[in-house]
Every structure is written in C-alpha cells, then in structure tokens.
Motif scaffolding. Sequence first.
Motif, PDB file in Angstrom:
ATOM      1  N   HIS A   1       0.820  -1.208   0.000  1.00  0.00           N
ATOM      2  CA  HIS A   1       0.000   0.000   0.000  1.00  0.00           C
ATOM      3  C   HIS A   1       0.857   1.262   0.000  1.00  0.00           C
ATOM      4  CE1 HIS A   1      -3.049  -2.939   1.137  1.00  0.00           C
ATOM      5  NE2 HIS A   1      -3.955  -2.019   0.852  1.00  0.00           N
ATOM      6  N   LEU A   2       0.313   2.307  -0.596  1.00  0.00           N
ATOM      7  CA  LEU A   2       0.964   3.608  -0.560  1.00  0.00           C
ATOM      8  C   LEU A   2       0.893   4.181   0.851  1.00  0.00           C
ATOM      9  CD1 LEU A   2       0.303   3.297  -3.675  1.00  0.00           C
ATOM     10  CD2 LEU A   2       0.136   5.810  -3.710  1.00  0.00           C
ATOM     11  N   GLU A   3       1.959   4.840   1.262  1.00  0.00           N
ATOM     12  CA  GLU A   3       1.949   5.588   2.512  1.00  0.00           C
ATOM     13  C   GLU A   3       1.534   7.033   2.234  1.00  0.00           C
ATOM     14  OE1 GLU A   3       5.771   5.101   4.327  1.00  0.00           O
ATOM     15  OE2 GLU A   3       5.406   2.986   4.820  1.00  0.00           O
ATOM     16  N   ALA A   4       1.167   7.731   3.269  1.00  0.00           N
ATOM     17  CA  ALA A   4       0.661   9.106   3.122  1.00  0.00           C
ATOM     18  C   ALA A   4       1.666   9.976   2.372  1.00  0.00           C
ATOM     19  CB  ALA A   4       0.369   9.703   4.495  1.00  0.00           C
ATOM     20  N   GLY A   5       1.190  10.654   1.341  1.00  0.00           N
ATOM     21  CA  GLY A   5       2.033  11.575   0.582  1.00  0.00           C
ATOM     22  C   GLY A   5       2.864  10.945  -0.508  1.00  0.00           C
ATOM     23  N   GLU A   6       2.856   9.611  -0.631  1.00  0.00           N
ATOM     24  CA  GLU A   6       3.670   8.944  -1.653  1.00  0.00           C
ATOM     25  C   GLU A   6       2.975   8.945  -3.008  1.00  0.00           C
ATOM     26  OE1 GLU A   6       6.524   5.454   0.077  1.00  0.00           O
ATOM     27  OE2 GLU A   6       4.398   4.963  -0.123  1.00  0.00           O
ATOM     28  N   THR A   7       3.781   9.029  -4.063  1.00  0.00           N
ATOM     29  CA  THR A   7       3.286   8.729  -5.397  1.00  0.00           C
ATOM     30  C   THR A   7       3.370   7.212  -5.593  1.00  0.00           C
ATOM     31  OG1 THR A   7       5.453   8.839  -6.458  1.00  0.00           O
ATOM     32  CG2 THR A   7       4.206  10.915  -6.242  1.00  0.00           C
ATOM     33  N   PRO A   8       2.661   6.656  -6.568  1.00  0.00           N
ATOM     34  CA  PRO A   8       2.798   5.211  -6.823  1.00  0.00           C
ATOM     35  C   PRO A   8       4.236   4.797  -7.118  1.00  0.00           C
ATOM     36  CG  PRO A   8       0.837   6.040  -7.908  1.00  0.00           C
ATOM     37  CD  PRO A   8       1.570   7.247  -7.379  1.00  0.00           C
ATOM     38  N   GLU A   9       4.971   5.630  -7.842  1.00  0.00           N
ATOM     39  CA  GLU A   9       6.351   5.278  -8.179  1.00  0.00           C
ATOM     40  C   GLU A   9       7.243   5.283  -6.944  1.00  0.00           C
ATOM     41  OE1 GLU A   9       4.121   6.595 -11.622  1.00  0.00           O
ATOM     42  OE2 GLU A   9       4.509   7.593  -9.696  1.00  0.00           O
ATOM     43  N   GLU A  10       7.002   6.215  -6.029  1.00  0.00           N
ATOM     44  CA  GLU A  10       7.777   6.239  -4.780  1.00  0.00           C
ATOM     45  C   GLU A  10       7.457   5.013  -3.933  1.00  0.00           C
ATOM     46  OE1 GLU A  10       8.142  11.111  -4.251  1.00  0.00           O
ATOM     47  OE2 GLU A  10       6.462  10.004  -3.364  1.00  0.00           O
TER      48      GLU A  10
ATOM     49  N   GLU B   1       8.738  -0.302  -1.600  1.00  0.00           N
ATOM     50  CA  GLU B   1       8.319  -1.686  -1.369  1.00  0.00           C
ATOM     51  C   GLU B   1       9.350  -2.680  -1.909  1.00  0.00           C
ATOM     52  OE1 GLU B   1       5.936  -2.973   0.319  1.00  0.00           O
ATOM     53  OE2 GLU B   1       4.578  -1.297   0.720  1.00  0.00           O
ATOM     54  N   VAL B   2       9.905  -2.404  -3.075  1.00  0.00           N
ATOM     55  CA  VAL B   2      10.909  -3.313  -3.630  1.00  0.00           C
ATOM     56  C   VAL B   2      12.106  -3.411  -2.695  1.00  0.00           C
ATOM     57  CG1 VAL B   2      12.589  -3.605  -5.493  1.00  0.00           C
ATOM     58  CG2 VAL B   2      10.209  -3.056  -6.035  1.00  0.00           C
ATOM     59  N   GLU B   3      12.573  -2.275  -2.199  1.00  0.00           N
ATOM     60  CA  GLU B   3      13.739  -2.317  -1.326  1.00  0.00           C
ATOM     61  C   GLU B   3      13.409  -2.967   0.016  1.00  0.00           C
ATOM     62  OE1 GLU B   3      17.497   0.458   0.076  1.00  0.00           O
ATOM     63  OE2 GLU B   3      15.781   1.382  -0.949  1.00  0.00           O
ATOM     64  N   GLU B   4      12.240  -2.670   0.581  1.00  0.00           N
ATOM     65  CA  GLU B   4      11.871  -3.255   1.868  1.00  0.00           C
ATOM     66  C   GLU B   4      11.713  -4.771   1.774  1.00  0.00           C
ATOM     67  OE1 GLU B   4       9.343   0.488   3.838  1.00  0.00           O
ATOM     68  OE2 GLU B   4       8.304  -1.328   3.158  1.00  0.00           O
ATOM     69  N   GLU B   5      11.135  -5.256   0.684  1.00  0.00           N
ATOM     70  CA  GLU B   5      10.776  -6.669   0.617  1.00  0.00           C
ATOM     71  C   GLU B   5      11.866  -7.547  -0.003  1.00  0.00           C
ATOM     72  OE1 GLU B   5       6.929  -7.238  -1.142  1.00  0.00           O
ATOM     73  OE2 GLU B   5       5.923  -5.972   0.333  1.00  0.00           O
ATOM     74  N   THR B   6      12.826  -6.941  -0.703  1.00  0.00           N
ATOM     75  CA  THR B   6      13.851  -7.765  -1.377  1.00  0.00           C
ATOM     76  C   THR B   6      15.275  -7.302  -1.121  1.00  0.00           C
ATOM     77  OG1 THR B   6      13.894  -6.441  -3.414  1.00  0.00           O
ATOM     78  CG2 THR B   6      12.221  -8.189  -3.269  1.00  0.00           C
ATOM     79  N   GLY B   7      15.462  -6.048  -0.764  1.00  0.00           N
ATOM     80  CA  GLY B   7      16.807  -5.485  -0.661  1.00  0.00           C
ATOM     81  C   GLY B   7      17.331  -4.956  -1.981  1.00  0.00           C
ATOM     82  N   TRP B   8      16.598  -5.161  -3.053  1.00  0.00           N
ATOM     83  CA  TRP B   8      17.006  -4.663  -4.373  1.00  0.00           C
ATOM     84  C   TRP B   8      16.521  -3.233  -4.568  1.00  0.00           C
ATOM     85  CZ3 TRP B   8      14.266  -9.566  -6.513  1.00  0.00           C
ATOM     86  CH2 TRP B   8      15.043 -10.697  -6.214  1.00  0.00           C
ATOM     87  N   LYS B   9      17.079  -2.567  -5.569  1.00  0.00           N
ATOM     88  CA  LYS B   9      16.681  -1.208  -5.906  1.00  0.00           C
ATOM     89  C   LYS B   9      16.126  -1.168  -7.331  1.00  0.00           C
ATOM     90  CE  LYS B   9      19.887   1.229  -2.831  1.00  0.00           C
ATOM     91  NZ  LYS B   9      18.834   1.866  -2.016  1.00  0.00           N
ATOM     92  N   VAL B  10      15.018  -0.455  -7.507  1.00  0.00           N
ATOM     93  CA  VAL B  10      14.436  -0.323  -8.839  1.00  0.00           C
ATOM     94  C   VAL B  10      15.402   0.441  -9.740  1.00  0.00           C
ATOM     95  CG1 VAL B  10      12.580   0.718 -10.200  1.00  0.00           C
ATOM     96  CG2 VAL B  10      12.056  -0.436  -8.034  1.00  0.00           C
ATOM     97  N   ARG B  11      15.761  -0.176 -10.861  1.00  0.00           N
ATOM     98  CA  ARG B  11      16.608   0.480 -11.855  1.00  0.00           C
ATOM     99  C   ARG B  11      15.766   1.214 -12.899  1.00  0.00           C
ATOM    100  NH1 ARG B  11      18.696  -3.656 -15.411  1.00  0.00           N
ATOM    101  NH2 ARG B  11      19.742  -4.412 -13.530  1.00  0.00           N
ATOM    102  N   ASP B  12      14.711   0.526 -13.378  1.00  0.00           N
ATOM    103  CA  ASP B  12      13.924   1.102 -14.463  1.00  0.00           C
ATOM    104  C   ASP B  12      12.492   0.588 -14.375  1.00  0.00           C
ATOM    105  OD1 ASP B  12      13.385   2.495 -16.861  1.00  0.00           O
ATOM    106  OD2 ASP B  12      13.707   0.685 -18.038  1.00  0.00           O
ATOM    107  N   ILE B  13      11.545   1.490 -14.546  1.00  0.00           N
ATOM    108  CA  ILE B  13      10.146   1.096 -14.724  1.00  0.00           C
ATOM    109  C   ILE B  13       9.934   0.938 -16.222  1.00  0.00           C
ATOM    110  CG2 ILE B  13       7.731   1.728 -14.425  1.00  0.00           C
ATOM    111  CD1 ILE B  13       8.535   3.315 -11.953  1.00  0.00           C
TER     112      ILE B  13
END
Length: 334
Positions: free
Chosen positions: A40-49, A54-66
């Motif tokens: 879920h989105l947290e207050a004030g977040e955009t979907p991309e944020e 979520e990717v970093e919290e759940e996997t430790g990886w960082k989004v490179r590209d959408i």
Amino acid sequence: MRAVDCVGALIRDEQHRVYLQRRTADRRLLPGIWDIVGGHLEAGETPEEALAREVEEETGWKVRDIVRTVADWEWEWEGRVRREVDYLVTVDGDLTRPRLEVGKHDASAWAGPGDLDLLMVNRTDGDRRLRDLVAHVVRTRFTDRLRLEPITGPNGVLPGHSADLVRMYADPWVARWYDGSWSPEEAAARAVEQQASWDRDSVGKWIAYERESGELAGRGGMSRIPAGTPTAEAIAALVGPEWTGLELGWALVESARGRGLATEIGRAGLDYAFTTLNASSVIALTEQVNTASQAVMMRLGMQYAGEIRAEGWAAGEPDVQPDAPFAVYVEVRT
C-alpha cells in the motif's frame, strides 16, 4: 477513477521469469499465497515512490527502471475495494539472494512458463487474476521496436486483445491473406482460444505493438499444428520426426510493412521456441505466391524444405483454392 491504493512490482530476470514470494501463514490478508512484490501507498507517496520503497523493503534490491505500466485494476477483500497499479521493472542487486522481509514472507521463487500454478497454491477463493497477470509478463517479449503481448481474452486485470484483433483483420492486406475480416464475436472467440493455447501448451501468438508509439503492428509468434492432421503429416514427411508441430508465423497491418518488423517477430519466435521451449525444430510455411513472407523466412536463416498442398491462395486464381502450393521452411537446432 479512485486513487491508487497499492502497487505491485513485476520484477523480471534475463530468462523472462517473474519474482514471487510467499506470504507467511499468519498474515491477515491472503495468508500462505505466492505473491508479487508490492504493498500500500503511505501518506504523501506517489505510486512510483511506493514502488521503489516496497521493492527495497521486501527484497533489498533497488528499482533500476520502470519498463512499463502493465495493469491498473481493482480488487476487493473483506468488503473493501482497492485500486492497484502493477509495473514491469528491472532492479539492481543480487537476484540470487533476495532479502525477505521478516514476518511477512518466508520463501521466494522465480516463475517461468511452467511455474504459473504456484500462484494458485493456498488460493482458496480460486481467484486466477494474479496468476494471469504474471503469465502475461512471463510470456511478453520485447524487440528493438516491438512489444509482443500474448493474445488473451479479458481476465479481470487486463482488457484482452479482441478489439485489436478486429482492427487487425479489418486491414485490407491482412484480410486478403486470411480470407476476410473478423467480427467482434469471432475475434473474442479467437482471443479465448489463444489464451487456452498459451495455458495448455505454453505456446500461442503474440499481438505486436510499436514500442515508441503504441500503435498496433500485427501479430505473430508460435503455434502448434495438431498432430495427425494432413498438414502436419505432410510437413513431417519433409522435415523429419524431430519436428513436434511448432509453426512460426506473422501478419502485419499495411502501415507496418516494409520496415523489417516481421523479421523482428520471427527472431523473437525462434528464440522463444529454442530457448524457452527447448524445441529441436521449427517450421514456417506460406503460399508459394507469398514471396514477401518467404523472403522473411530466408532472412531468419530458415532453410527451404519443400512444398505441400493445403487450402490457400494460388497464382492466377481469384479465390482460395483447396490444394494451393505452400512453401515450407525449417530451422533445426541440436
């Protein structure tokens, strides 16, 4: 439209597999099922944020590209409707060592074409929508200029391709080779047939869109000619018993012709057959009068195997003939 409540990350590796993780059995929402990364989105977040977090919290990886937005849909749980947007993403990090979020997930897996039913394990409600979404991404391919999506009917997440099939077969060039246009009802039935083929055999046609503009370009890819039919037996007599019925084909709308796009579809189809399906041989066939398609087959490196007779167009004839000559080309890999 309601505001976005949650996001999903369809993380895909170089083998076109999608990353899944299993929710712990004590989770209140959908315990014990396999899921994609997201939340879920947290207050004030955009979907991309929210996606990046979520990717970093759940996997430790960082989004490179959408890469693209795959789905924007709604689902209900315990009387509450949620709007979810799901993205195809690439990530940076060691893909062999995800860092599972403690207390939320207890196992991970990379799902390919043969692993899709993992998404139905412990799914007591029988809801296939997430499974079909992941299947869509696993089967999608990209070329330099095209996005190739597996043809499907509507499934509650994605709208399906029947409307684009109507548009495509209304194109004069396509209609000429396929003996007429398709009604909306016929296109809807054909889309459902293609989805069933993908689910049954991991083989089906893609619908092709130009990556830069999103315009419809055509369709193509693999299909399987049923064993025991006259056409299959005639082809097998030419190419040998190692052939398992796989046929490569393509059709482009007139505006997409003459730009090498059929060759891009053909290369993607051969790669899918030999890399994903581990096929040993693939054929392509077309009427002898269709010299343009034969030229594509030769550019792909396929070898002429001979001629068969089947229903189609013949030189000098104004109508489809029951025994038109077809050229058969084959690619064999050991």
